[in-house]
Design a protein around this motif. Structure first.
Motif, mmCIF file in Angstrom:
data_model
loop_
_atom_site.group_PDB
_atom_site.id
_atom_site.type_symbol
_atom_site.label_atom_id
_atom_site.label_comp_id
_atom_site.label_asym_id
_atom_site.label_seq_id
_atom_site.Cartn_x
_atom_site.Cartn_y
_atom_site.Cartn_z
ATOM 1 N N ARG A 1 -57.287 -3.109 -61.379
ATOM 2 C CA ARG A 1 -58.070 -1.902 -61.274
ATOM 3 C C ARG A 1 -57.291 -0.875 -60.466
ATOM 4 N NH1 ARG A 1 -64.443 -2.733 -60.395
ATOM 5 N NH2 ARG A 1 -64.762 -0.944 -59.172
ATOM 6 N N ILE A 2 -57.202 0.330 -60.907
ATOM 7 C CA ILE A 2 -56.468 1.399 -60.234
ATOM 8 C C ILE A 2 -57.483 2.321 -59.580
ATOM 9 C CG2 ILE A 2 -54.932 3.360 -60.523
ATOM 10 C CD1 ILE A 2 -53.726 1.904 -62.907
ATOM 11 N N PHE A 3 -57.268 2.569 -58.265
ATOM 12 C CA PHE A 3 -58.171 3.458 -57.543
ATOM 13 C C PHE A 3 -57.534 4.833 -57.435
ATOM 14 C CE2 PHE A 3 -59.454 -0.684 -55.892
ATOM 15 C CZ PHE A 3 -60.823 -0.593 -56.063
ATOM 16 N N VAL A 4 -58.318 5.823 -57.684
ATOM 17 C CA VAL A 4 -57.875 7.199 -57.497
ATOM 18 C C VAL A 4 -58.255 7.573 -56.067
ATOM 19 C CG1 VAL A 4 -58.146 9.563 -58.331
ATOM 20 C CG2 VAL A 4 -58.291 7.645 -59.923
ATOM 21 N N MET A 5 -57.395 8.299 -55.350
ATOM 22 C CA MET A 5 -57.655 8.643 -53.953
ATOM 23 C C MET A 5 -58.991 9.346 -53.772
ATOM 24 S SD MET A 5 -55.818 7.478 -51.710
ATOM 25 C CE MET A 5 -55.937 8.323 -50.189
ATOM 26 N N ALA A 6 -59.380 10.162 -54.716
ATOM 27 C CA ALA A 6 -60.640 10.895 -54.594
ATOM 28 C C ALA A 6 -61.829 9.939 -54.599
ATOM 29 C CB ALA A 6 -60.775 11.905 -55.718
ATOM 30 N N ALA A 7 -61.660 8.743 -55.155
ATOM 31 C CA ALA A 7 -62.764 7.792 -55.227
ATOM 32 C C ALA A 7 -62.928 7.027 -53.922
ATOM 33 C CB ALA A 7 -62.541 6.823 -56.370
ATOM 34 N N LEU A 8 -61.965 7.116 -52.983
ATOM 35 C CA LEU A 8 -62.040 6.381 -51.733
ATOM 36 C C LEU A 8 -62.703 7.204 -50.633
ATOM 37 C CD1 LEU A 8 -58.602 4.553 -51.748
ATOM 38 C CD2 LEU A 8 -60.828 3.648 -52.355
ATOM 39 N N VAL A 9 -63.802 7.791 -50.984
ATOM 40 C CA VAL A 9 -64.608 8.527 -50.013
ATOM 41 C C VAL A 9 -66.011 7.958 -50.050
ATOM 42 C CG1 VAL A 9 -63.255 10.648 -50.123
ATOM 43 C CG2 VAL A 9 -65.179 10.333 -51.674
ATOM 44 N N CYS A 10 -66.728 8.158 -48.974
ATOM 45 C CA CYS A 10 -68.101 7.659 -48.887
ATOM 46 C C CYS A 10 -68.954 8.343 -49.952
ATOM 47 C CB CYS A 10 -68.655 7.939 -47.498
ATOM 48 S SG CYS A 10 -70.390 7.479 -47.304
ATOM 49 N N ALA A 11 -69.724 7.549 -50.681
ATOM 50 C CA ALA A 11 -70.579 8.098 -51.729
ATOM 51 C C ALA A 11 -71.700 8.949 -51.157
ATOM 52 C CB ALA A 11 -71.164 6.971 -52.565
ATOM 53 N N MET A 12 -72.003 8.803 -49.878
ATOM 54 C CA MET A 12 -73.073 9.582 -49.266
ATOM 55 C C MET A 12 -72.543 10.873 -48.642
ATOM 56 S SD MET A 12 -75.234 6.522 -47.437
ATOM 57 C CE MET A 12 -76.389 7.598 -46.651
ATOM 58 N N SER A 13 -71.463 10.764 -47.844
ATOM 59 C CA SER A 13 -70.999 11.932 -47.088
ATOM 60 C C SER A 13 -69.859 12.686 -47.759
ATOM 61 C CB SER A 13 -70.543 11.496 -45.695
ATOM 62 O OG SER A 13 -69.386 10.670 -45.794
ATOM 63 N N GLY A 14 -69.127 12.024 -48.638
ATOM 64 C CA GLY A 14 -67.989 12.673 -49.274
ATOM 65 C C GLY A 14 -66.742 12.677 -48.403
ATOM 66 N N GLU A 15 -66.786 12.004 -47.256
ATOM 67 C CA GLU A 15 -65.648 11.931 -46.330
ATOM 68 C C GLU A 15 -65.038 10.535 -46.410
ATOM 69 O OE1 GLU A 15 -64.530 14.392 -44.137
ATOM 70 O OE2 GLU A 15 -65.912 15.752 -45.144
ATOM 71 N N PRO A 16 -63.749 10.419 -46.103
ATOM 72 C CA PRO A 16 -63.159 9.072 -46.058
ATOM 73 C C PRO A 16 -63.814 8.250 -44.945
ATOM 74 C CG PRO A 16 -61.439 10.738 -46.101
ATOM 75 C CD PRO A 16 -62.741 11.453 -45.913
ATOM 76 N N PRO A 17 -64.241 7.040 -45.224
ATOM 77 C CA PRO A 17 -64.956 6.246 -44.221
ATOM 78 C C PRO A 17 -64.017 5.653 -43.174
ATOM 79 C CG PRO A 17 -64.787 5.019 -46.252
ATOM 80 C CD PRO A 17 -64.215 6.373 -46.526
ATOM 81 N N VAL A 18 -64.512 5.555 -41.945
ATOM 82 C CA VAL A 18 -63.767 4.919 -40.865
ATOM 83 C C VAL A 18 -63.974 3.406 -40.951
ATOM 84 C CG1 VAL A 18 -63.527 4.734 -38.357
ATOM 85 C CG2 VAL A 18 -63.981 6.956 -39.409
ATOM 86 N N GLU A 19 -65.224 2.977 -41.217
ATOM 87 C CA GLU A 19 -65.546 1.567 -41.428
ATOM 88 C C GLU A 19 -66.083 1.424 -42.854
ATOM 89 O OE1 GLU A 19 -67.528 -0.587 -38.033
ATOM 90 O OE2 GLU A 19 -67.893 1.495 -37.435
#
Length: 187
Positions: A1-19
């Motif tokens: 599975r290939i992840f696009v960088m834009a998909a690695l953000v929180c689905a709620m906040s739209g920011e990259p998650p710390v945890e």
């Protein structure tokens, strides 16, 4: 599975998650604190609405030394805003540290002053004690009797030379006086 960088953000906040955590049911990525708070209130997935619990979340291992850049760091105005907020935080922290440093300096100066005053008082008392001992020795050398202290002051003196202590005659006098005083006391 290939992840696009834009998909690695929180689905709620739209920011990259710390945890980061991932839902086993929907596969969505969330910030752990945000989704747990939401689950306590609603009990469902914030995106799909399916029933979801904390056990359905899988923690992802993320490198904690390198924090993800927020989406706002991808543009020049966003970077300027980030730099400004970092500068403001640094200035605020520097001000707080300088204020604390001044307080600690003030406390240290006060403590040093008290210590110096205590040392001066101790030195003065030692000098007075030494002068009194020298005067007493001089008085004894001349052959004069040692002046007796006022009645009641004898109890305040300390026997530092390791004298004989209380004799039997003294104990008897003390017992007699105690008995005499006890009889005169009101019952």
């Amino acid at each position: 599975r290939i992840f696009v960088m834009a998909a690695l953000v929180c689905a709620m906040s739209g920011e990259p998650p710390v945890e980061p955590v991932v839902s086993r049911k929907s596969g969505h990525l969330f910030e752990k604190k945000s989704v747990l708070k939401y689950l306590l209130e609603a009990g469902t997935c914030p995106v799909t609405g399916e029933e979801l619990s904390a056990q359905d979340l899988v923690e992802l291992k993320a490198h904690t030394a390198v924090r993800p850049k927020p989406v706002s760091a991808t543009s020049l105005p966003g970077l300027m805003g980030l730099f400004q907020s970092e500068w403001d935080a640094s200035v605020g922290e520097t001000y707080a540290l300088r204020k604390e440093l001044e307080q600690v300096r003030s406390e240290l100066a006060h403590t040093l002053y008290q210590h110096d005053a205590a040392c001066r008082v101790i030195a003065k008392l030692i000098k007075e004690r030494d002068d009194a001992v020298a005067a007493l020795q001089e008085h004894v050398k001349r052959g004069a009797a040692v002046p007796s202290a006022a009645p009641g002051a004898a109890a305040d003196r300390m026997d530092v030379e390791g004298g004989a202590g209380i004799t039997e005659a003294m104990k008897e006098k003390m017992t007699e006086k105690s008995t005499e005083l006890s009889k005169g006391r009101k019952k």
